[in-house]
Design a protein around this motif. Structure first.
Motif, PDB file in Angstrom:
ATOM      1  N   ASN A  29      42.575  52.056  52.277  1.00  0.00           N
ATOM      2  CA  ASN A  29      42.086  53.133  50.795  1.00  0.00           C
ATOM      3  C   ASN A  29      42.895  52.265  49.963  1.00  0.00           C
ATOM      4  O   ASN A  29      44.016  52.239  49.346  1.00  0.00           O
ATOM      5  N   VAL A  30      42.260  50.825  50.584  1.00  0.00           N
ATOM      6  CA  VAL A  30      42.958  49.144  49.937  1.00  0.00           C
ATOM      7  C   VAL A  30      41.854  48.711  49.532  1.00  0.00           C
ATOM      8  O   VAL A  30      40.819  48.693  49.842  1.00  0.00           O
ATOM      9  N   VAL A  31      41.864  48.227  48.189  1.00  0.00           N
ATOM     10  CA  VAL A  31      40.959  47.208  47.429  1.00  0.00           C
ATOM     11  C   VAL A  31      41.359  46.068  46.475  1.00  0.00           C
ATOM     12  O   VAL A  31      42.649  46.310  46.378  1.00  0.00           O
ATOM     13  N   PHE A  32      40.771  45.145  46.944  1.00  0.00           N
ATOM     14  CA  PHE A  32      41.193  43.822  46.379  1.00  0.00           C
ATOM     15  C   PHE A  32      40.177  44.062  45.046  1.00  0.00           C
ATOM     16  O   PHE A  32      39.318  43.607  44.720  1.00  0.00           O
ATOM     17  N   VAL A  33      40.771  42.691  43.833  1.00  0.00           N
ATOM     18  CA  VAL A  33      40.060  42.743  42.845  1.00  0.00           C
ATOM     19  C   VAL A  33      40.959  41.411  42.485  1.00  0.00           C
ATOM     20  O   VAL A  33      42.290  41.282  42.620  1.00  0.00           O
ATOM     21  N   VAL A  34      40.360  41.023  41.650  1.00  0.00           N
ATOM     22  CA  VAL A  34      40.159  39.770  40.605  1.00  0.00           C
ATOM     23  C   VAL A  34      40.256  39.741  39.679  1.00  0.00           C
ATOM     24  O   VAL A  34      39.196  40.213  39.414  1.00  0.00           O
ATOM     25  N   GLU A  35      41.625  39.332  39.133  1.00  0.00           N
ATOM     26  CA  GLU A  35      40.911  39.752  37.476  1.00  0.00           C
ATOM     27  C   GLU A  35      41.759  38.351  37.104  1.00  0.00           C
ATOM     28  O   GLU A  35      42.689  37.072  37.260  1.00  0.00           O
ATOM     29  N   ASP A  36      41.107  38.330  35.706  1.00  0.00           N
ATOM     30  CA  ASP A  36      41.846  36.684  35.289  1.00  0.00           C
ATOM     31  C   ASP A  36      43.681  37.390  34.408  1.00  0.00           C
ATOM     32  O   ASP A  36      44.139  35.196  34.670  1.00  0.00           O
ATOM     33  N   ARG A  37      44.167  37.579  33.857  1.00  0.00           N
ATOM     34  CA  ARG A  37      45.827  37.989  33.843  1.00  0.00           C
ATOM     35  C   ARG A  37      46.318  39.335  34.071  1.00  0.00           C
ATOM     36  O   ARG A  37      45.553  39.996  33.589  1.00  0.00           O
ATOM     37  N   PRO A  38      47.530  38.922  34.143  1.00  0.00           N
ATOM     38  CA  PRO A  38      48.696  40.913  33.992  1.00  0.00           C
ATOM     39  C   PRO A  38      48.115  40.612  32.397  1.00  0.00           C
ATOM     40  O   PRO A  38      47.788  40.322  31.418  1.00  0.00           O
ATOM     41  N   GLU A  39      48.069  42.559  32.574  1.00  0.00           N
ATOM     42  CA  GLU A  39      47.918  42.388  30.937  1.00  0.00           C
ATOM     43  C   GLU A  39      48.512  42.167  29.336  1.00  0.00           C
ATOM     44  O   GLU A  39      48.400  42.264  28.810  1.00  0.00           O
ATOM     45  N   ASP A  40      50.047  41.823  30.101  1.00  0.00           N
ATOM     46  CA  ASP A  40      50.949  41.281  29.233  1.00  0.00           C
ATOM     47  C   ASP A  40      49.811  39.745  28.614  1.00  0.00           C
ATOM     48  O   ASP A  40      50.525  39.074  28.117  1.00  0.00           O
ATOM     49  N   GLY A  41      49.487  39.581  29.600  1.00  0.00           N
ATOM     50  CA  GLY A  41      48.677  38.166  29.092  1.00  0.00           C
ATOM     51  C   GLY A  41      49.446  36.841  29.362  1.00  0.00           C
ATOM     52  O   GLY A  41      48.680  35.833  29.452  1.00  0.00           O
ATOM     53  N   SER A  42      50.289  37.196  30.352  1.00  0.00           N
ATOM     54  CA  SER A  42      50.962  36.108  31.721  1.00  0.00           C
ATOM     55  C   SER A  42      50.818  35.485  32.004  1.00  0.00           C
ATOM     56  O   SER A  42      49.469  35.681  32.226  1.00  0.00           O
ATOM     57  N   LEU A  43      51.407  34.321  32.423  1.00  0.00           N
ATOM     58  CA  LEU A  43      51.028  33.479  33.661  1.00  0.00           C
ATOM     59  C   LEU A  43      52.476  33.270  34.392  1.00  0.00           C
ATOM     60  O   LEU A  43      51.688  32.510  34.850  1.00  0.00           O
ATOM     61  N   ASP A  44      52.764  34.007  34.668  1.00  0.00           N
ATOM     62  CA  ASP A  44      54.359  34.308  35.581  1.00  0.00           C
ATOM     63  C   ASP A  44      53.619  34.912  36.348  1.00  0.00           C
ATOM     64  O   ASP A  44      54.397  35.021  38.036  1.00  0.00           O
ATOM     65  N   LEU A  45      53.089  35.702  36.443  1.00  0.00           N
ATOM     66  CA  LEU A  45      52.561  36.751  37.738  1.00  0.00           C
ATOM     67  C   LEU A  45      50.927  36.924  38.539  1.00  0.00           C
ATOM     68  O   LEU A  45      50.081  36.729  37.598  1.00  0.00           O
ATOM     69  N   LEU A  46      51.495  36.534  39.989  1.00  0.00           N
ATOM     70  CA  LEU A  46      50.590  35.664  40.694  1.00  0.00           C
ATOM     71  C   LEU A  46      49.025  36.576  40.774  1.00  0.00           C
ATOM     72  O   LEU A  46      48.246  36.628  40.993  1.00  0.00           O
ATOM     73  N   GLY A  47      50.179  38.253  41.709  1.00  0.00           N
ATOM     74  CA  GLY A  47      49.381  39.058  42.777  1.00  0.00           C
ATOM     75  C   GLY A  47      50.656  40.006  41.641  1.00  0.00           C
ATOM     76  O   GLY A  47      51.744  40.151  41.647  1.00  0.00           O
ATOM     77  N   LEU A  48      50.280  41.833  42.600  1.00  0.00           N
ATOM     78  CA  LEU A  48      50.357  42.583  41.789  1.00  0.00           C
ATOM     79  C   LEU A  48      50.382  43.743  43.734  1.00  0.00           C
ATOM     80  O   LEU A  48      48.388  43.901  42.768  1.00  0.00           O
ATOM     81  N   TYR A  49      50.708  44.547  44.437  1.00  0.00           N
ATOM     82  CA  TYR A  49      50.187  45.918  44.163  1.00  0.00           C
ATOM     83  C   TYR A  49      50.857  46.988  43.541  1.00  0.00           C
ATOM     84  O   TYR A  49      51.406  47.254  42.789  1.00  0.00           O
ATOM     85  N   ASP A  50      49.616  47.508  43.803  1.00  0.00           N
ATOM     86  CA  ASP A  50      50.211  48.745  42.769  1.00  0.00           C
ATOM     87  C   ASP A  50      49.350  49.859  43.359  1.00  0.00           C
ATOM     88  O   ASP A  50      48.130  49.787  44.155  1.00  0.00           O
ATOM     89  N   GLY A  51      50.299  50.880  43.875  1.00  0.00           N
ATOM     90  CA  GLY A  51      50.397  51.702  44.814  1.00  0.00           C
ATOM     91  C   GLY A  51      51.503  51.783  45.731  1.00  0.00           C
ATOM     92  O   GLY A  51      52.307  51.571  44.987  1.00  0.00           O
ATOM     93  N   LEU A  52      51.646  53.305  46.545  1.00  0.00           N
ATOM     94  CA  LEU A  52      52.260  53.950  46.932  1.00  0.00           C
ATOM     95  C   LEU A  52      52.662  52.571  48.574  1.00  0.00           C
ATOM     96  O   LEU A  52      51.970  53.187  49.334  1.00  0.00           O
ATOM     97  N   ALA A  53      53.740  52.357  49.061  1.00  0.00           N
ATOM     98  CA  ALA A  53      54.006  51.909  49.986  1.00  0.00           C
ATOM     99  C   ALA A  53      54.091  52.290  51.593  1.00  0.00           C
ATOM    100  O   ALA A  53      54.574  53.874  51.272  1.00  0.00           O
ATOM    101  N   LEU A  54      53.308  52.300  52.523  1.00  0.00           N
ATOM    102  CA  LEU A  54      53.610  53.060  53.749  1.00  0.00           C
ATOM    103  C   LEU A  54      54.735  53.991  53.735  1.00  0.00           C
ATOM    104  O   LEU A  54      54.424  55.020  54.532  1.00  0.00           O
ATOM    105  N   THR A  55      55.808  53.550  53.869  1.00  0.00           N
ATOM    106  CA  THR A  55      56.924  53.155  53.782  1.00  0.00           C
ATOM    107  C   THR A  55      57.590  54.998  52.788  1.00  0.00           C
ATOM    108  O   THR A  55      58.300  55.208  53.409  1.00  0.00           O
ATOM    109  N   GLU A  56      57.040  54.748  51.876  1.00  0.00           N
ATOM    110  CA  GLU A  56      57.079  55.571  51.065  1.00  0.00           C
ATOM    111  C   GLU A  56      56.336  57.147  50.986  1.00  0.00           C
ATOM    112  O   GLU A  56      56.296  57.987  50.191  1.00  0.00           O
ATOM    113  N   ARG A  57      55.811  56.759  51.425  1.00  0.00           N
ATOM    114  CA  ARG A  57      54.597  58.196  51.930  1.00  0.00           C
ATOM    115  C   ARG A  57      54.434  59.451  52.984  1.00  0.00           C
ATOM    116  O   ARG A  57      55.353  59.004  53.914  1.00  0.00           O
ATOM    117  N   THR A  58      54.807  60.610  52.240  1.00  0.00           N
ATOM    118  CA  THR A  58      55.353  61.372  53.260  1.00  0.00           C
ATOM    119  C   THR A  58      54.000  61.932  53.210  1.00  0.00           C
ATOM    120  O   THR A  58      53.980  62.946  54.513  1.00  0.00           O
TER     121      THR A  58
END
Length: 115
Positions: A29-58
């Motif tokens: 249940n993971v999708v991979f997405v390509v976006e031009d830039r982060p929401e803040d418009g910066s060039l500092d962030l190369l990628g992002l995991y947006d979800g709840l890690a397996l170790t934190e799921r109950t």
């Protein structure tokens, strides 16, 4: 470095296909997405995991929205000077964000040499 969105998406898919099966087989249940830039418009962030890690799921069942792994095109292009360097950086970003899915934090990633 210059590369249009379609070519960058192909590069990301290609690098994702090159990852070891044991790394990607557990991605549920993971999708991979390509976006031009982060929401803040910066060039500092190369990628992002947006979800709840397996170790934190109950509990995890049907009906949940998929977790997302986002790869940002423009920050990668700004950070790299060659196709080989870009490919290596995308590979590293994918490994880094997938590790977050499995519950590996930034400290552990640094210790393992993945960040």
């Amino acid at each position: 470095m210059e590369m249009d969105s379609a070519a960058f998406e192909e590069l990301v898919i290609d690098e994702l296909d090159r990852l070891p099966d044991e790394m990607v087989d557990g991605l549920d249940n993971v999708v991979f997405v390509v976006e031009d830039r982060p929401e803040d418009g910066s060039l500092d962030l190369l990628g992002l995991y947006d979800g709840l890690a397996l170790t934190e799921r109950t509990q995890y069942g049907t009906g949940e929205l998929p977790d997302r792994i986002v790869v940002y095109r423009e920050p990668h292009l700004a950070a790299c000077e060659s196709d080989d360097e870009l490919r290596d950086e995308v590979h590293t970003t994918l490994v880094h964000e997938i590790a977050h899915f499995y519950g590996i934090d930034d400290r552990q990633l640094h210790e393992l040499g993945w960040a």
